[in-house]
Scaffold this motif. Structure first.
Motif, short mmCIF file in Angstrom:
data_model
loop_
_atom_site.label_atom_id
_atom_site.label_comp_id
_atom_site.label_asym_id
_atom_site.label_seq_id
_atom_site.Cartn_x
_atom_site.Cartn_y
_atom_site.Cartn_z
N HIS A 24 8.95 -19.55 -29.69
CA HIS A 24 9.34 -18.14 -29.81
C HIS A 24 8.53 -17.44 -30.90
O HIS A 24 8.23 -16.26 -30.81
CB HIS A 24 10.84 -18.02 -30.13
CG HIS A 24 11.73 -18.32 -28.97
ND1 HIS A 24 11.51 -17.88 -27.70
CD2 HIS A 24 12.89 -19.04 -28.91
CE1 HIS A 24 12.48 -18.30 -26.90
NE2 HIS A 24 13.32 -19.01 -27.60
N SER A 44 19.40 -20.16 -28.92
CA SER A 44 18.46 -20.63 -27.91
C SER A 44 19.16 -21.38 -26.81
O SER A 44 20.15 -22.06 -27.03
CB SER A 44 17.42 -21.55 -28.55
OG SER A 44 16.22 -20.83 -28.70
N GLU A 55 12.99 -18.33 -22.39
CA GLU A 55 13.53 -19.65 -22.75
C GLU A 55 12.71 -20.75 -22.07
O GLU A 55 12.41 -21.79 -22.67
CB GLU A 55 15.00 -19.77 -22.36
CG GLU A 55 15.94 -18.80 -23.08
CD GLU A 55 15.80 -18.85 -24.59
OE1 GLU A 55 15.54 -19.93 -25.14
OE2 GLU A 55 15.95 -17.79 -25.23
#
Ligand SMILES: [Zn+2]
Length: 238
Positions: A24, A44, A55
């Motif tokens: 990320h 997450s 994701e």
């Protein structure tokens, strides 16, 4: 940071979660996505089942970081196929059996599928390229029932098998799992994932060596090592 660490206190999971968060951080557009709407904290969704593109990209990034393709393939070549190879690789990479199994299905040249199940349901499944290219087979879909009469279905009837991380190996057929391929034999290796509560099944078929194998070499290794790159922004095939 993911708050799931208390429920899954194993090192492989923690390493994967940290690598996922790094994804990320490094991947274009992720920072903006995660902290959209003024959120100060990101929950997450690691674990390969997310329908969210960001994701999944972070999972792909983590897999590439912890299990570099070149080293992974070299280790694969030294091990017996199937669960043995996956366990060797998980030990070498410090990754969970599940994450390693998925990477194995993605990179293996063999006919391999890995299936994660809970009770009588398939949670998710990944098939190797050589399996996916077989037109006569149906892909194992997530959220469908496990095929009846399989070692996995029998194993999952007793939750103690899962909790105690027991294992079993059985002979199965292509037709049983893929509604095609006839009675061609498959090895079905089953292992309980302990506290994770799921079961991992590795299906594989031994192939005769391909005399033309060397012709298939490509620049794939090269691209894998360029981080971050366009590779991570490509939509993942399901
Ligand atoms: Zn995430």
């Amino acid at each position: 940071m993911c708050s799931c660490s208390e429920s899954f206190p194993n090192e492989g999971f923690l390493r994967f979660t940290v690598a996922h968060e790094l994804g990320h951080y490094f991947l274009d557009g992720h920072y903006e996505y995660i902290f959209a709407d003024g959120k100060a904290r990101h929950e997450s969704d690691t674990g390969f089942t997310s329908n969210d593109r960001h994701e999944r990209e972070a999972d792909t990034f983590a897999a590439g970081l912890l299990m570099p393709e070149k080293l992974f393939r070299a280790s694969c070549a030294r091990s017996k196929p199937g669960l043995t190879a996956i366990e060797d690789l998980a030990g070498a990479c410090g990754t969970s059996l599940t994450a390693t199994a998925i990477r194995y299905a993605r990179l293996s040249d063999e006919l391999v599928a890995v299936v994660c199940s809970l009770a009588d349901r398939v949670q998710f499944a990944f098939m190797s390229e050589s399996l996916k290219s077989r037109r006569d087979l149906n892909w194992i879909k997530k959220n469908t029932g496990l095929p009846h009469g399989t070692a996995t279905a029998r194993f999952n009837r007793d939750q103690t098998n899962v909790a105690k991380a027991r294992r079993t190996t059985s002979a199965s057929t292509m037709d049983t799992w893929f509604d095609g391929g006839g009675d061609s034999e498959l090895v079905e290796e089953v292992i309980g994932l302990g506290a994770y509560g799921r079961t991992l099944t590795v299906l594989w078929q031994e192939q005769l060596p391909d005399p033309h194998e060397d012709e298939h070499e490509s620049g794939e290794d090269e691209r894998e090592n360029m981080l971050p790159s366009d590779r991570w922004r490509q939509p993942r095939e399901d």
